[in-house]
Design a protein around this motif. Structure first.
Motif: not given
Length: 271
Positions: A102-107, A131-135, A140-147, A205-207
């Motif tokens: 979900l976060a790969e292509k859009r915030e 946390k794992a996904c945000n790392t 990948a220089n993509k925006p992190p997941i926001k809480l 990826n590494s996930l």
């Protein structure tokens, strides 16, 4: 009462050289024992769905549709039914690979503000998975997941004109009858994350699990035959066997590793 059960035909217990009790171990209500789900104890958190490597958990939640609906939101926000009636009953069914898709292509934003009070086990699980996904997103220089905290919107009550009173009453009775009929149907859904991830054109990826092959392989093909998701193929080339592996399909069930006659496979799982 939660309507969950385990599809024995998909469960790993039917295979040799493998023992899987992930659903039982993660269940915070201790509602799962010997591949049976106690519906009276189950709170429908979905953690068993998140960890099942073969999509064997069936439930009354259409996770495929719920996740797809999130993609239509702007911005994308994952919520539970405490916030929106159209959302998932609980966010416990999420894992790091679904979040990445979900976060790969859009915030992406996730409302976990009520999780700790509602179900601490789900809160802890989501904290680790986000946390794992945000790392990985950061790498990948993509925006992190926001809480976020989304405020519940109370349904507005519209005044009913006297002339339309009986019409509204009849309509409400019809809706109630439809809801009762739907409840009696007890519809259940099977959710295989591998299928959903493939539909999103997710980039592994590494996930995702990684599989390596050493020179002791004889290209017997047993691993390919055993793999529930058909994530790998071994083929004999001119000089040595070659591994064709799709990490997007791999769920790290370990069937291939545990049953390889030559112990030629090594699985690395970062989940």
């Amino acid at each position: 009462m939660a309507l969950r059960n385990i599809d024995i035909n998909r469960c790993l217990f039917q295979y040799t050289n493998i023992t899987c009790s992930r659903c039982q171990e993660i269940c915070p209500q201790q509602a799962i024992h010997n591949r049976e789900i106690d519906r009276e104890k189950c709170d429908n958190c979905g953690l068993c769905t998140a960890v099942c490597p073969t999509g064997a958990i069936q439930s009354d939640t259409d996770y495929d549709a719920a996740l797809t609906a999130v993609k239509a939101l702007s911005p994308q926000v994952l919520m539970c039914k405490k916030v929106s009636p159209q959302a998932m009953p609980c966010l416990g069914a999420l894992n790091r690979r679904l979040l990445w898709a979900l976060a790969e292509k859009r915030e992406l934003a996730v409302d976990t503000s009520r999780c700790q009070q509602c179900n601490p086990a789900v809160a802890d699980w989501l904290t680790a998975e986000i946390k794992a996904c945000n790392t990985t997103l950061q790498a990948a220089n993509k925006p992190p997941i926001k809480l976020v905290h989304v405020k519940e919107s109370a349904p507005a009550r519209e005044p009913v004109a006297r002339r339309s009173f009986f019409r509204s009453l009849f309509h409400a009775a019809s809706e109630t009858a439809a809801e009762i009929a739907a409840a009696q149907t007890n519809r259940q859904y099977a959710f295989d994350p591998v299928i959903w991830l493939a539909k999103q054109n997710t980039t592994p990826n590494s996930l995702f699990p990684q599989l390596s092959l050493d020179k002791s392989c004889t290209a017997c093909g047993l691993c390919h035959m055993l793999c529930p998701e058909k994530a790998l193929t071994i083929r004999q080339e001119a000089n040595a066997p070659a591994l064709i592996f799709n990490p997007l399909k791999c769920t790290a069930c370990s069937l291939c590793v545990n049953n390889c006659p030559q112990s030629a496979l090594t699985l690395q799982n970062n989940a």
